[in-house]
Design a protein around this motif. Structure first.
Motif, short mmCIF file in Angstrom:
data_model
loop_
_atom_site.label_atom_id
_atom_site.label_comp_id
_atom_site.label_asym_id
_atom_site.label_seq_id
_atom_site.Cartn_x
_atom_site.Cartn_y
_atom_site.Cartn_z
N GLY A 39 -0.83 -87.27 -39.61
CA GLY A 39 -1.82 -88.12 -39.65
C GLY A 39 -1.61 -89.37 -38.75
N LEU A 40 -0.31 -89.84 -38.52
CA LEU A 40 0.10 -90.69 -37.59
C LEU A 40 0.58 -90.30 -36.38
CD1 LEU A 40 0.42 -93.72 -37.42
CD2 LEU A 40 2.75 -93.49 -38.16
N ALA A 41 1.09 -89.23 -36.31
CA ALA A 41 1.90 -88.95 -34.98
C ALA A 41 1.10 -87.69 -34.28
CB ALA A 41 3.14 -88.87 -34.97
N GLY A 42 0.32 -87.03 -34.99
CA GLY A 42 -0.22 -85.57 -34.33
C GLY A 42 0.76 -84.56 -34.05
N ASP A 43 0.82 -84.01 -32.96
CA ASP A 43 1.63 -83.12 -32.66
C ASP A 43 3.21 -83.72 -32.65
OD1 ASP A 43 -0.44 -81.45 -32.48
OD2 ASP A 43 -0.41 -81.30 -30.28
N ASP A 44 3.41 -84.85 -32.49
CA ASP A 44 5.02 -85.25 -32.63
C ASP A 44 5.17 -85.74 -33.81
OD1 ASP A 44 5.03 -85.21 -29.88
OD2 ASP A 44 4.02 -87.32 -29.47
N ALA A 45 4.56 -85.30 -35.08
CA ALA A 45 4.99 -85.40 -36.52
C ALA A 45 6.23 -84.87 -36.86
CB ALA A 45 4.05 -85.00 -37.28
N ASP A 46 6.89 -85.46 -37.58
CA ASP A 46 8.37 -84.94 -37.93
C ASP A 46 8.14 -83.72 -39.07
OD1 ASP A 46 10.77 -86.79 -37.22
OD2 ASP A 46 8.93 -88.05 -37.64
N THR A 47 8.99 -82.84 -38.81
CA THR A 47 8.82 -81.48 -39.56
C THR A 47 9.52 -81.26 -40.76
OG1 THR A 47 10.64 -80.42 -38.31
CG2 THR A 47 8.14 -80.24 -37.49
N CYS A 48 10.16 -82.30 -41.03
CA CYS A 48 10.96 -82.48 -42.43
C CYS A 48 10.13 -82.52 -43.83
CB CYS A 48 11.87 -83.62 -42.56
SG CYS A 48 11.37 -85.04 -42.29
N THR A 49 10.63 -82.12 -44.78
CA THR A 49 9.73 -82.05 -46.05
C THR A 49 9.66 -83.68 -46.51
OG1 THR A 49 11.75 -81.96 -47.47
CG2 THR A 49 10.66 -79.70 -46.61
N LEU A 50 8.80 -83.80 -47.32
CA LEU A 50 8.68 -85.34 -47.99
C LEU A 50 9.81 -85.50 -48.70
CD1 LEU A 50 4.77 -85.39 -48.91
CD2 LEU A 50 5.83 -86.03 -46.82
N LEU A 51 10.38 -84.58 -49.58
CA LEU A 51 11.86 -84.82 -50.03
C LEU A 51 12.81 -85.20 -49.21
CD1 LEU A 51 13.40 -84.91 -52.89
CD2 LEU A 51 13.70 -82.35 -52.37
N ASP A 52 13.02 -84.57 -48.01
CA ASP A 52 14.13 -84.94 -47.12
C ASP A 52 13.75 -86.39 -46.60
OD1 ASP A 52 15.64 -82.65 -47.68
OD2 ASP A 52 14.89 -81.58 -45.97
N ALA A 53 12.34 -86.53 -46.32
CA ALA A 53 12.26 -87.83 -45.70
C ALA A 53 12.43 -88.94 -46.58
CB ALA A 53 10.73 -87.82 -45.00
N THR A 54 12.13 -88.82 -47.84
CA THR A 54 12.43 -89.87 -48.93
C THR A 54 13.74 -90.08 -49.09
OG1 THR A 54 11.52 -88.42 -50.67
CG2 THR A 54 9.82 -89.72 -49.82
N ARG A 55 14.75 -88.88 -49.14
CA ARG A 55 16.06 -88.91 -49.22
C ARG A 55 16.64 -89.79 -48.14
NH1 ARG A 55 19.82 -89.40 -50.30
NH2 ARG A 55 21.23 -87.52 -50.21
N ALA A 56 16.01 -89.43 -46.81
CA ALA A 56 16.63 -90.00 -45.70
C ALA A 56 16.44 -91.45 -45.82
CB ALA A 56 16.26 -89.43 -44.11
#
Length: 327
Positions: A157-174
């Motif tokens: 919703g923010l980056a379109g095709d450039d969005a990150d492909t990691c899971t929400l769990l990985d993103a929040t852990r990072a």
């Protein structure tokens, strides 16, 4: 096309009047304050009831603020996030002997598994969804170990095709992998650590992302209270080892103040930062990993008092209504 807006995937929709941004700072267990304050706003008849995440067009967060931001982005209420943080806090941050020495000399102080279980609970079934699958504009901060630079993790919703492909769990852990507290997270063949090292207050980066939509920005920023350097009458550390913890806290606070001042200058009345000083509770709130009943009570009390002060402050209340309103 003046009355239309091109979203990241190329579709045209009615142009928004503004971009409403919610930006949440890091602070470990003190994020309970953030969740409680948002819950009070969310449930207030004076501010228009309803899930607070749905009332913003972009949600950004760092560390615990990133966990809260992600929960709000997938539709979890601020009240539920507050209750879950209160429940999971003592499990994530158990009482430890020699806590300070462990932070100085251990690879990590706390295991990642309790934090990950808490994140799964907070995300209500969305933990394994990818950022690239999330339509809500969402931005989390983390720091690349090998590149030594801030990285913004962004949803579709923010980056379109450039969005990150990691899971929400990985993103929040990072975003919440605080050095000396939790192990770093391997993401895209690189180790990542807590975004608070570079952007504990993500306001300026959230503003930059929001401005790309080409419409006026309104922002609500929420801190995590805690001890401010001006409120601690301690002496300046004289030895190198004594600087280890206060230097990091000082750096994060200085960065946060600069980001807030920058956004306040640019957005003026369209910007509101809500936070509290620990005051008499400064001892119990000095660390970001203190999840005792006393800390829970203090954080809840401070958030409730900040909400009452907000309602009593005509200017703040007017600005908050402007920021959260549709017009």
């Amino acid at each position: 096309m003046d009355d239309q807006f091109r979203v990241p995937d190329g579709r045209l929709t009615p142009a928004p009047v503004c971009t409403r941004v919610l930006s949440l700072s890091g602070g470990g267990y003190r994020g309970l304050y953030t969740a409680r304050l948002l819950a009070r706003i969310e449930e207030s008849d004076k501010l228009g009831r309803g899930p607070i995440g749905s009332r913003f067009d972009l949600i950004a967060g760092t560390s615990v603020g990133g966990i809260l931001a992600t929960g709000l982005a997938v539709g979890v209420s601020a009240r539920d996030l507050y209750l879950m943080l209160a429940q999971w806090g003592p499990t994530i941050f158990p009482k430890l002997s020699l806590r300070t020495l462990r932070k100085l000399f251990s690879e990590k102080v706390y295991a990642a598994e309790p934090l990950e279980r808490a994140i799964v609970a907070c995300l209500d079934g969305y933990a394994n969804q990818r950022l690239a699958d999330i339509d809500k504009p969402l931005m989390l901060t983390t720091v690349s170990w090998s590149l030594g630079e801030l990285r913004l993790l962004r949803s579709r919703g923010l980056a379109g095709d450039d969005a990150d492909t990691c899971t929400l769990l990985d993103a929040t852990r990072a975003t919440s992998a605080a050095p000396a507290h939790f192990p770093a997270l391997l993401l895209d063949d690189d180790w990542h650590v807590d975004g608070g090292l570079a952007a504990n207050c993500p306001d300026a980066h959230a503003l930059n992302q929001a401005q790309r939509r080409g419409v006026p920005v309104r922002m609500l920023s929420v801190g995590t209270t805690g001890v401010r350097h001006r409120s601690v009458p301690s002496r300046l550390p004289l030895r190198g080892l004594a600087w280890a913890q206060p230097a990091l806290a000082l750096s994060m606070e200085a960065q946060a103040r600069m980001a807030q001042a920058s956004c306040a200058r640019e957005l003026q009345e369209r910007y509101l930062h809500l936070d509290s000083d620990a005051g008499a509770d400064q001892e119990v709130l000095r660390g970001l990993d203190i999840a005792t009943p006393d800390a829970t009570a203090a954080l809840t009390r401070l958030a409730d008092q900040r909400f009452e002060d907000l309602l009593a402050n005509a200017d703040e209340l007017r600005r908050l209504r402007l920021i959260m309103g549709d017009g």
